[in-house]
Design an enzyme around this catalytic site. Structure first.
Site, PDB file in Angstrom:
ATOM      1  CE  LYS A  22      -8.791  28.252  69.061  1.00 34.61           C
ATOM      2  NZ  LYS A  22      -9.452  26.949  69.146  1.00 34.61           N
ATOM      3  CG  ASN A  23      -6.996  25.893  71.827  1.00 32.16           C
ATOM      4  OD1 ASN A  23      -8.069  26.238  71.333  1.00 32.16           O
ATOM      5  ND2 ASN A  23      -5.996  25.443  71.101  1.00 32.16           N
ATOM      6  CB  CYS A 118     -10.487  22.876  62.781  1.00 26.39           C
ATOM      7  SG  CYS A 118     -10.335  24.543  63.407  1.00 26.39           S
ATOM      8  NE  ARG A 123     -10.387  17.835  65.921  1.00 28.66           N
ATOM      9  CZ  ARG A 123     -10.340  19.134  66.231  1.00 28.66           C
ATOM     10  NH1 ARG A 123     -10.940  20.018  65.448  1.00 28.66           N
ATOM     11  NH2 ARG A 123      -9.717  19.565  67.314  1.00 28.66           N
ATOM     12  N   PRO A 124     -12.146  11.467  66.614  1.00 35.96           N
ATOM     13  CG  PRO A 124     -10.932   9.522  67.014  1.00 35.96           C
ATOM     14  CD  PRO A 124     -10.926  10.785  66.196  1.00 35.96           C
ATOM     15  CB  ILE A 125     -15.229  11.904  71.502  1.00 31.70           C
ATOM     16  CG1 ILE A 125     -16.542  11.266  71.018  1.00 31.70           C
ATOM     17  CG2 ILE A 125     -15.074  13.315  70.943  1.00 31.70           C
ATOM     18  CD1 ILE A 125     -17.794  11.946  71.572  1.00 31.70           C
ATOM     19  CG  ASP A 126     -11.320   6.707  70.887  1.00 29.46           C
ATOM     20  OD1 ASP A 126     -10.385   5.953  71.176  1.00 29.46           O
ATOM     21  OD2 ASP A 126     -11.147   7.822  70.348  1.00 29.46           O
ATOM     22  CG  ASP A 306      -3.074  24.049  67.194  1.00 26.82           C
ATOM     23  OD1 ASP A 306      -3.465  24.252  68.353  1.00 26.82           O
ATOM     24  OD2 ASP A 306      -3.523  23.144  66.481  1.00 26.82           O
ATOM     25  CB  ILE A 328      -1.420  15.971  66.021  1.00 28.47           C
ATOM     26  CG1 ILE A 328      -0.108  16.211  66.771  1.00 28.47           C
ATOM     27  CG2 ILE A 328      -2.616  16.056  66.978  1.00 28.47           C
ATOM     28  CD1 ILE A 328       0.153  15.276  67.931  1.00 28.47           C
ATOM     29  NE  ARG A 398     -13.751  28.490  65.417  1.00 32.16           N
ATOM     30  CZ  ARG A 398     -13.000  27.382  65.315  1.00 32.16           C
ATOM     31  NH1 ARG A 398     -12.590  26.973  64.121  1.00 32.16           N
ATOM     32  NH2 ARG A 398     -12.631  26.724  66.400  1.00 32.16           N
TER      33      ARG A 398
HETATM   34  C1  EPZ Z   1      -7.007  20.511  70.977  1.00 33.12           C
HETATM   35  O1  EPZ Z   1      -7.918  19.780  70.153  1.00 33.12           O
HETATM   36  C2  EPZ Z   1      -6.989  21.928  70.400  1.00 33.12           C
HETATM   37  N1  EPZ Z   1      -8.332  22.473  70.429  1.00 33.12           N
HETATM   38  C3  EPZ Z   1      -6.487  21.893  68.956  1.00 33.12           C
HETATM   39  O2  EPZ Z   1      -6.341  23.246  68.504  1.00 33.12           O
HETATM   40  C4  EPZ Z   1      -5.111  21.262  68.912  1.00 33.12           C
HETATM   41  O3  EPZ Z   1      -4.720  21.117  67.575  1.00 33.12           O
HETATM   42  C5  EPZ Z   1      -5.155  19.862  69.570  1.00 33.12           C
HETATM   43  O4  EPZ Z   1      -5.681  19.952  70.901  1.00 33.12           O
HETATM   44  C6  EPZ Z   1      -3.781  19.222  69.658  1.00 33.12           C
HETATM   45  O5  EPZ Z   1      -2.888  20.035  70.312  1.00 33.12           O
HETATM   46  C7  EPZ Z   1      -8.793  23.014  71.584  1.00 33.12           C
HETATM   47  O6  EPZ Z   1      -8.136  23.057  72.596  1.00 33.12           O
HETATM   48  C8  EPZ Z   1     -10.191  23.559  71.562  1.00 33.12           C
HETATM   49  P1  EPZ Z   1      -6.721  16.081  70.862  1.00 33.12           P
HETATM   50  P2  EPZ Z   1      -8.460  18.331  70.611  1.00 33.12           P
HETATM   51  O7  EPZ Z   1      -7.851  15.426  71.546  1.00 33.12           O
HETATM   52  O8  EPZ Z   1      -8.613  18.339  72.067  1.00 33.12           O
HETATM   53  C9  EPZ Z   1      -6.926  11.824  68.678  1.00 33.12           C
HETATM   54  C10 EPZ Z   1      -6.679  25.122  67.134  1.00 33.12           C
HETATM   55  O9  EPZ Z   1      -6.296  25.377  65.988  1.00 33.12           O
HETATM   56  N2  EPZ Z   1      -8.007  11.473  69.624  1.00 33.12           N
HETATM   57  O10 EPZ Z   1      -5.489  16.372  71.637  1.00 33.12           O
HETATM   58  O11 EPZ Z   1      -9.600  18.001  69.769  1.00 33.12           O
HETATM   59  C11 EPZ Z   1      -7.330  12.917  67.699  1.00 33.12           C
HETATM   60  O12 EPZ Z   1      -8.044  12.423  66.619  1.00 33.12           O
HETATM   61  C12 EPZ Z   1      -7.203  23.713  67.454  1.00 33.12           C
HETATM   62  O13 EPZ Z   1      -6.674  25.935  68.052  1.00 33.12           O
HETATM   63  C13 EPZ Z   1      -8.507  10.189  69.613  1.00 33.12           C
HETATM   64  O14 EPZ Z   1      -8.084   9.339  68.835  1.00 33.12           O
HETATM   65  O15 EPZ Z   1      -7.213  17.430  70.176  1.00 33.12           O
HETATM   66  C14 EPZ Z   1      -5.993  13.515  67.313  1.00 33.12           C
HETATM   67  O16 EPZ Z   1      -5.435  12.758  66.293  1.00 33.12           O
HETATM   68  C15 EPZ Z   1      -7.284  22.834  66.253  1.00 33.12           C
HETATM   69  N3  EPZ Z   1      -9.512   9.890  70.486  1.00 33.12           N
HETATM   70  C16 EPZ Z   1      -5.188  13.375  68.596  1.00 33.12           C
HETATM   71  O17 EPZ Z   1      -5.840  12.398  69.400  1.00 33.12           O
HETATM   72  C17 EPZ Z   1     -10.019  10.813  71.374  1.00 33.12           C
HETATM   73  O18 EPZ Z   1     -10.936  10.497  72.138  1.00 33.12           O
HETATM   74  C18 EPZ Z   1      -5.056  14.670  69.392  1.00 33.12           C
HETATM   75  O19 EPZ Z   1      -6.346  15.213  69.571  1.00 33.12           O
HETATM   76  C19 EPZ Z   1      -9.485  12.113  71.365  1.00 33.12           C
HETATM   77  C20 EPZ Z   1      -8.468  12.422  70.480  1.00 33.12           C
END
Ligand code: EPZ
Length: 431
Positions: A22-23, A118, A123-126, A306, A328, A398
């Site tokens: 999926k991812n 989810c 879940r910031p995007i900074d 996950d 995480i 999903r």
């Molecule tokens: C991806 O989410 C996956 N989703 C998630 O799977 C998975 O849990 C996650 O990576 C971690 O492995 C998809 O691929 C669509 P991250 P993503 O950015 O990209 C922080 C599932 O069940 N962060 O790696 O959103 C964030 O808050 C889903 O299939 C910032 O602080 O995860 C988190 O604590 C759920 N600032 C950590 O980093 C940012 O700009 C990891 O998040 C971005 C992230």
């Protein structure tokens, strides 16, 4: 509303093929619009998130043709829109954020709703925004929209403060057409990141180092048609491995990449579960007594967040105390209260859950609030005394393809409980 009725005291037995990831799939589909060419994507899982992504691409002007259940041909030559679809469509889908990187790379402009996905805590995007700014984009977040604009993307050296899958992929997408070289440091090494980089390179991009701590992207201005096959879903595979162990069953998974599950297999062995693997197969036997183990979730190649909810179900049957630390996502214990309703003995403090195992769960009505919590409650229902009625099943669809077919291949059949008597789609993969 449709609920899944799960028979208790059932063991998963048999062998199944693992579907595409999926991812990886959702990122590859969003990336496809960078080239403006034709791509053929194979081993695409038929799940709701993928259907939503294909709908978004069509909304933006792409042509999408299905070639069988798991292959699509996409042509993005006519994509003219630089704004992603309405919030209603993208709010469920974290991966819609990947349209920031791909639209910026193709048009130097993007307007995308702040991503949903989810509910796992903040879940910031900074890191995404920081990276786009470093590549020379003006960024603005207003009215729920992320607005990005760059007359000319420039290569840059970007150090990620947090290891983020989403930000790594998004910046890799944008850097594909930036002038000169971009160096992304402290990046995510997940197999899905590598799969997206391989897809981009197949279209003509120039990316090296995916899967390591440093990714180098040399900007290009020309792409070509491409074909790509999505990697197997390591989280789906891990779910069935943990399911076999938690239900005391025996399962063989085919068409999987065992290395992608090294951390999960190591923890299963530590818990006394028999596991062995060969080229593209993993076999697990959950008959033995389960031992308590401690789990800490980490970015790849650490234990994946996950799979945290599913291993918690296994540890409820372990003889002794286990501790899970969720590093995480700070809000990823939504499944705990539901497991406690089934009689589990779990204490949560902040990012730590202490599981006193050894008790048999009892069937109960429970609700899934997100995809992996739903999968964990489904497994918990199989281990419990009596029936469990699971609501919120739409979350599970999903991310799990042909779920009922696969579970029935493993010897178990579900029933459905409909509240309004109206016929309801039983689930995408099983239409
Ligand atoms: C991806 O989410 C996956 N989703 C998630 O799977 C998975 O849990 C996650 O990576 C971690 O492995 C998809 O691929 C669509 P991250 P993503 O950015 O990209 C922080 C599932 O069940 N962060 O790696 O959103 C964030 O808050 C889903 O299939 C910032 O602080 O995860 C988190 O604590 C759920 N600032 C950590 O980093 C940012 O700009 C990891 O998040 C971005 C992230």
């Amino acid at each position: 509303m449709t609920k899944l009725v799960i028979p208790g005291k059932q063991s998963l037995r048999g062998n199944i093929k693992i579907s595409g990831s999926k991812n990886a799939a959702v990122a590859v589909l969003a990336a496809s619009l960078i080239s403006g060419k034709k791509v053929c994507v194979d081993n695409l899982p038929d799940i709701t998130d993928v259907r939503t992504l294909l709908e978004i691409l069509q909304y933006m002007g792409a042509t999408v043709r299905r070639r069988g259940r798991n292959t699509v041909e996409i042509c993005t030559a006519n994509v003219k829109k630089t704004h992603a679809p309405p919030y209603e469509l993208v709010k469920k889908l974290r991966a819609s954020s990947y349209f920031m990187g791909s639209l910026l790379a193709r048009y130097g402009k993007a307007e995308v709703p702040v991503p949903g996905g989810c509910e796992l805590g903040p879940r910031p995007i900074d890191q995404h925004i920081k990276g786009f700014t470093a590549l020379g984009a003006e960024t603005e977040v207003e009215h729920g929209l992320v607005k990005l604009y760059a007359s000319n993307l420039q290569g840059a050296h970007i150090y990620m403060d947090v290891i983020s899958v989403g930000a790594t992929i998004n910046l890799m997408l944008a850097a594909c057409t930036a002038e000169g070289r971009t160096v992304l440091e402290n990046v995510a090494k997940e197999p899905e990141v590598v799969d997206v980089a391989n897809f981009l390179n197949a279209m003509g991009a120039s990316i090296r180092g995916a899967g390591t701590d440093i990714i180098r992207v040399d900007g290009v201005d020309r792409f070509h048609n491409a074909t790509h096959s999505i990697i197997p879903d390591r989280i789906e595979a891990g779910t069935f491995l943990l399911g076999a162990a938690a239900t005391g069953g025996e399962v063989c998974l085919r068409e999987v990449i065992p290395q992608h599950l090294d951390a999960a297999m190591a923890k299963l062995k530590e818990a006394g579960v028999e596991v062995c693997d060969s080229e593209d197969t993993i076999w697990v036997n959950g008959n033995a007594e389960t031992l308590p183990v401690d789990i800490k979730t980490f970015p790849y190649p650490g234990f994946p967040t996950d799979l945290q909810p599913m291993i918690m179900v296994l540890l409820t049957r372990a003889h002794g105390t286990s501790v899970i630390t969720e590093n995480i996502f700070e809000g990823r214990f939504n499944h705990v209260d539901e497991l406690k309703r089934m009689g589990a003995n779990i204490k949560v403090e902040g990012r730590t859950a202490v599981i006193d195992g050894g008790s048999t769960l009892s069937g109960a009505p429970v609700n899934a609030t997100d995809l992996r919590a739903g999968a964990a409650l489904l497994l918990a229902g199989l281990t419990a005394e009596g029936e469990t009625v699971l609501s919120g099943v739409e979350h599970v669809y999903r991310g799990y393809e042909y779920l009922e077919e696969k579970i029935s291949q493993l010897g178990i059949s579900f029933k459905w409980h409909r509240e309004n008597g109206k016929k309801q789609i039983k689930g995408l993969g099983n239409q």
